[in-house]
Design an enzyme around this catalytic site. Structure first.
Site, PDB file in Angstrom:
ATOM      1  CG  ASP A 181       2.995   3.329 -11.845  1.00 24.35           C
ATOM      2  OD1 ASP A 181       1.959   4.001 -11.720  1.00 24.35           O
ATOM      3  OD2 ASP A 181       3.293   2.381 -11.090  1.00 24.35           O
ATOM      4  CD  GLU A 347       0.927   7.912  -6.119  1.00 28.06           C
ATOM      5  OE1 GLU A 347       1.367   7.284  -5.143  1.00 28.06           O
ATOM      6  OE2 GLU A 347       0.038   7.469  -6.864  1.00 28.06           O
TER       7      GLU A 347
END
Length: 457
Positions: A181, A347
């Protein structure tokens, strides 16, 4: 013989193992090889042995004898040794290479503390969870044995840290170890990366780190900048997907967190610091976005600041939520939140602007899937409406590159050169909780669409 029995044998027999005081040693992190002190020319390898390696050895043999030395999975003052997505660990007192299971037991089994070896400049490696045991070779095999105060044992358990047999030649991963991420930005001409620390079962890590670079190749580790447990009263678990923005000399760090027990809903927080490398303090003492306040999981926040200085907060799994931030960067009007769900959206929203066009990018599918990928849409405002343009980053199975997603984008200051940071399954042997961070170029076509990104090793 199981570990507990082995650990108690000395006491049962009335014997006490005494490890003489030893000076802690240090190892430079990065690519390194470990050469046996008493068998020069034999090196610790991924097979859990000491094997001969020479300049004429195969490329595979050289790679097997090259480890990435990292701060210890169980303790940053000790060390872990990685090859690709796997770590050297002890199991039933035998050394072997394994995929990180993300459990506390695995992290301890894969962490070793360095002390001075038998000859000047050498090191010996004591197990983090069995400090009276050291890695030593017997018949060229590596074992974790109780310390013996003999010249032979000291020699068998000592290694010289040497230059790597297989120097890094590929671009990725750009960070040694397991990180996911990644959020990449440029402050004052220096690049900064803020990732999720990976390799924990259920992604249960608690700490955020910062890295910086001037060239996108050589990265400085600035250590832990925020630790949920002691630093955030409302979260002690699930330190995920951070992002950062600057305003008026202050740095605002947005992050996901949850509680290990009780209400497990993820929430979004914001911390503030005077430096992009922290230390950061919780700016509110409560979540910025509460779990359940809006649809989907409250995770994956990012901030986009438009040309007029107005900043916008985006977040969400299942739906993407967007809202203008107040000038304090730590509040907004909940009634003004706009929610949408582009086709394929899961997401990790990310917004950028180029030549008057707004780009909303996101990740599709599940991060545990090799089909995790990045798609995008364009619009004429920070809120859209959005027109989907397609997938721009996806796996390359022929190269062993899987699960390419949860990205961020940065522009080289003063240019139209763009880079994308993202994670993938660690190569080799990675999975949805064993991911690594890498960077590739992002190119725009003449019509403003994004050219498909080629993920590289």
């Amino acid at each position: 013989m199981n570990r507990l029995v082995a650990a108690l044998v000395g006491l049962t027999l009335g014997a006490v193992i005494v490890v003489p005081s030893a000076h802690a040693a240090t190892i430079a992190t990065g690519a390194r090889s470990l050469e046996s002190v008493n068998f020069p020319g034999r090196f610790v390898t991924a097979a859990g042995r000491i094997d001969p390696v020479t300049s004429g050895s195969t490329a595979a043999a050289k790679r097997d004898a090259t480890f990435t030395v990292l701060p210890g999975l169980a303790s940053p003052s000790c060390y872990s040794f990685q090859v690709g997505g796997m770590f050297l660990r002890h199991y039933d007192f035998r050394l072997r290479l394994d995929v990180n299971a993300g459990t506390p037991a695995f992290r301890q089994d894969a962490t070793f503390c360095a002390v001075d070896g038998s000859v000047a400049g050498s090191i010996s490696l004591a197990a983090y969870n069995y400090p009276d045991h050291r890695i030593r070779h017997r018949d060229y095999q590596l074992w974790l044995d109780p310390y013996q105060d003999t010249a032979g044992f000291r020699a068998d358990s000592s290694f010289r840290v040497t230059a790597p047999w297989a120097p890094k030649t590929n671009k990725g991963p750009v960070l040694p170890g397991l990180y996911a991420d990644p959020h990449i930005v440029n402050f004052g001409g220096r690049y900064y990366l803020y990732p999720t620390t990976d390799g924990f079962a259920s992604w249960s890590g608690t700490q955020f780190k910062a890295f910086s670079s001037t060239d996108l190749v050589n990265w400085t580790d600035h250590g832990v900048i925020l630790d949920l447990g002691p630093g955030v009263s409302w979260a002690d678990n699930s330190a995920w997907a951070p992002s950062i923005a600057e305003r008026n000399g202050k740095y605002y760090f947005y992050f996901s967190g949850g509680m290990a027990s009780g209400d497990t809903a993820k929430q979004l927080g914001v911390a503030v610091a005077d430096s992009p490398t922290g230390p950061f303090r919780d700016a509110l003492g409560r979540p910025l976005v509460r779990g359940g306040q809006f649809s989907g999981q409250a995770i994956d926040s990012m901030v986009f600041t438009d040309d007029d200085g107005q900043s916008y907060l985006y977040w969400g799994q299942g739906s993407v939520h967007a809202v203008r931030l107040n000038s304090d960067m730590i509040s907004f009007d909940p009634a003004q939140v706009r929610s949408s769900k582009p086709s394929g959206y899961n997401e990790a929203p990310f917004v950028l602007k180029r030549n008057g066009t707004y780009y909303l990018m996101w990740s599709e599918n599940d991060t545990r899937s090799e089909d995790y990928q990045v798609a995008y849409a364009t619009g004429n405002s920070p809120f859209g409406p959005w027109t989907k343009r397609g997938v721009v980053l996806q796996k390359r199975t022929g190269q062993g590159i899987l699960g390419t997603g949860h990205h961020s984008v940065v522009r080289e200051p003063g240019t139209d050169t763009w880079y994308v940071a993202y994670h993938r399954f660690a190569v080799p042997g990675g999975n949805g909780i064993n991911r690594e961070t890498t960077i590739d170029r992002l190119h725009f076509n003449s019509d403003g669409t994004i050219r498909p990104i080629t993920p590289t090793l």
